[in-house]
Design an enzyme around this catalytic site. Structure first.
Site, short mmCIF file in Angstrom:
data_model
loop_
_atom_site.label_atom_id
_atom_site.label_comp_id
_atom_site.label_asym_id
_atom_site.label_seq_id
_atom_site.Cartn_x
_atom_site.Cartn_y
_atom_site.Cartn_z
N HIS A 110 12.53 38.58 -1.67
CA HIS A 110 12.11 37.23 -1.24
C HIS A 110 13.36 36.45 -0.81
O HIS A 110 14.46 36.72 -1.32
CB HIS A 110 11.44 36.56 -2.44
CG HIS A 110 10.82 35.22 -2.17
ND1 HIS A 110 11.56 34.06 -2.11
CD2 HIS A 110 9.54 34.86 -1.97
CE1 HIS A 110 10.74 33.03 -1.90
NE2 HIS A 110 9.51 33.49 -1.80
N ASP A 133 14.78 39.34 -10.26
CA ASP A 133 13.91 38.30 -9.75
C ASP A 133 12.51 38.67 -10.24
O ASP A 133 11.83 39.50 -9.65
CB ASP A 133 13.96 38.26 -8.22
CG ASP A 133 12.86 37.38 -7.64
OD1 ASP A 133 12.02 36.87 -8.40
OD2 ASP A 133 12.82 37.23 -6.40
N GLN A 175 7.37 37.76 -9.65
CA GLN A 175 6.07 38.45 -9.56
C GLN A 175 5.87 39.45 -10.69
O GLN A 175 4.75 39.94 -10.87
CB GLN A 175 5.93 39.18 -8.21
CG GLN A 175 6.00 38.28 -6.98
CD GLN A 175 4.79 37.35 -6.83
OE1 GLN A 175 3.78 37.47 -7.50
NE2 GLN A 175 4.92 36.39 -5.92
N LYS A 213 3.38 30.72 -11.12
CA LYS A 213 2.79 32.02 -10.74
C LYS A 213 2.16 32.71 -11.95
O LYS A 213 1.75 33.87 -11.87
CB LYS A 213 3.86 32.92 -10.12
CG LYS A 213 4.37 32.38 -8.78
CD LYS A 213 5.34 33.35 -8.15
CE LYS A 213 6.12 32.73 -7.02
NZ LYS A 213 5.30 32.47 -5.83
N CYS A 264 7.98 34.51 3.13
CA CYS A 264 9.37 34.26 2.70
C CYS A 264 10.12 35.57 2.48
O CYS A 264 10.92 35.69 1.54
CB CYS A 264 9.42 33.40 1.44
SG CYS A 264 8.74 31.78 1.67
N1 7TS Z 1 10.83 35.72 -5.75
C1 7TS Z 1 9.64 36.26 -5.49
C2 7TS Z 1 9.46 37.75 -5.61
C3 7TS Z 1 8.57 35.43 -5.12
O1 7TS Z 1 7.39 35.96 -4.88
C4 7TS Z 1 8.79 34.03 -5.03
C5 7TS Z 1 7.71 33.10 -4.54
C6 7TS Z 1 10.05 33.53 -5.34
C7 7TS Z 1 11.04 34.39 -5.69
C8 7TS Z 1 10.34 32.07 -5.33
O2 7TS Z 1 9.64 31.42 -6.34
P1 7TS Z 1 9.58 29.83 -6.40
O3 7TS Z 1 8.63 29.56 -7.51
O4 7TS Z 1 10.95 29.37 -6.69
O5 7TS Z 1 9.09 29.39 -5.06
N2 7TS Z 1 6.74 33.70 -3.72
C9 7TS Z 1 5.84 33.05 -2.96
C10 7TS Z 1 4.88 33.71 -2.19
O6 7TS Z 1 4.74 34.92 -2.17
N3 7TS Z 1 4.14 32.81 -1.53
O7 7TS Z 1 4.60 31.59 -1.83
C11 7TS Z 1 5.65 31.73 -2.72
#
Ligand code: 7TS
Length: 406
Positions: free
Chosen positions: A119, A196, A199, A222, A362
């Protein structure tokens, strides 16, 4: 898990006159009443700043905030709640690490190893630090079943390797990252190992003591919790050594005109008024997942993903962009439908009450690597049912009809 749905008030609403099939949980999950009520209760009953006042409300808020930290620590198998730092989310956590660890330690010629499925949150912070320090980014690629290809790993494992940072699970292909193998590689040359886990923590049982990484970051939103908060777990000696990337109130024990003393870990990393209501909601989300049990969460996800992959395989011209092997993936399914643009697919599905995401998710380097401009993506969680999947498939047939696919 069928009765779980009743806990999610939003799932009762109609979208475009249709039953809502919410299949965008990788972007953010829905929230159960237990989480919504915990946040509301905080604001109604004991709203106050933490770690400051001597009054009752401040004490109650501080206890609730720190209780949430303890719940998170137990949930991920941390040795102590001091190993858990509250962040604004995964992105913020990764930036705290890249600045707090990378900026002062990386030198020209050092290497940061990532994979092409990361990501942007696990790419861009490292690009910034690489620019500052002269370090170099190197990438592992994917094999033909969308798993991380480790056949070239040895090429990168030498004394130039300082950081490995990898996704526990891809938010595009659903691929589970090869964390154990990369932990071993990092260990062999003393590199810092970061996961990371945005997920993976929500979807897989996680025990940081068993994983053996140095740092792991994830987001509450999430995993049934609110937006605006996440956690960074760190090995105690790493957190001790790491610099705070942000300065301000709450993160100090003393401030003089020209220098300050940092508060002990984890407070050293929590500058300013923290997201208190969000921490309370995060704690309630952990309680909810604990009650379900993460083994059961994973079992449900495997079952629903198997059902979805089966049903999607019936749809002509549909191509899944991700592993076929259920043990190698989670419940995030990216797909293409003939030559219909994914945004059109998503728009037609929305008319049918089906919420999916379309775009680059992303993960633009991954899209370029896979040579797809975008995908549509259906992603699942504890409240996802076969009925949701059936509604998705019905919508996909409607998209085929509307676009005249034979
Ligand atoms: N890493 C992964 C694997 C992610 O899926 C996401 C967010 C992030 C980092 C960043 O997380 P945040 O909470 O700081 O935004 N993924 C997604 C997505 O798949 N659609 O919207 C956000």
């Amino acid at each position: 898990m069928q009765q779980v749905r009743a806990d999610f008030p939003i799932l009762d609403r109609l979208v475009n006159g249709k039953r809502l099939a919410y299949l965008d949980s990788s972007a953010t999950t829905q929230k159960p009443s237990q989480v919504i009520d915990a946040i509301s209760d905080y604001y109604r009953v004991y709203n106050s700043n933490v770690h400051r006042g001597a009054h009752t409300l401040a004490a109650e808020a501080t206890i609730a905030y720190e209780d949430a930290r303890t719940k998170i620590a137990q949930f991920i198998g941390a040795g102590s709640s001091n190993e858990v730092v509250f962040t604004k989310g995964t992105t913020n956590g990764m930036n705290l690490i890249s600045y707090g660890w990378g900026l002062n330690r990386l030198r020209e010629g050092d290497r940061i190893l990532l994979t092409v499925m990361e990501h942007h949150a696990n790419v861009v912070p490292w690009q910034i630090i690489a620019k500052h320090t002269g370090a170099e980014l190197v990438y592992l690629e994917l094999d033909e079943d969308y798993r991380v290809d480790l056949s070239n790993l040895d090429r990168f494992v030498d004394d130039r390797l300082k950081i490995i940072s990898v996704s526990g699970m891809s938010n595009v292909t659903g691929t589970i990252g090869p964390v154990p193998q990369l932990v071993e590689a990092a260990r062999s040359v003393g590199a810092l190992m970061i996961v990371d886990a945005a997920q993976s923590v929500p979807h897989l049982p996680t025990n940081v003591a068993e994983i053996g990484a140095d740092l792991l970051v994830f987001s509450a939103h999430k995993m049934l919790g609110p937006t605006g908060i996440g956690a960074m777990w760190g090995r105690p000696e790493i957190l001790e050594e790491m610099d705070p990337a942000e300065g301000g109130g709450e993160m100090i024990t003393d401030v003089r005109l020209y220098e300050s003393r940092w508060a002990p870990v984890p407070h050293k990393f929590e500058a300013g008024t923290p997201p208190i209501a969000q921490a309370v909601g995060f704690g309630a989300a952990i309680d909810y997942l604990d009650k379900l049990g993460m083994e059961a969460v994973r079992r449900h996800e495997v079952a629903i993903t198997r059902y979805a992959l089966d049903r999607l395989s019936e749809v002509p011209d549909l191509r899944v962009v991700g592993p076929t092997d259920l043990s190698a993936r989670g419940g995030t399914i990216s797909f293409e439908l003939g030559d219909i643009h994914p945004h059109d697919v998503a728009t037609i599905l929305d008319q049918e009450g089906v919420a999916v995401r379309a775009g680059h998710h992303c993960a633009k380097p991954l899209m370029r690597y896979l040579e797809v401009p975008a995908t549509a993506r259906a992603s699942f969680y504890v409240y996802t049912t076969e009925e949701d999947i059936d509604q998705l498939v019905t919508g996909l047939y409607r998209a085929r009809d509307l676009f005249g696919l034979a």
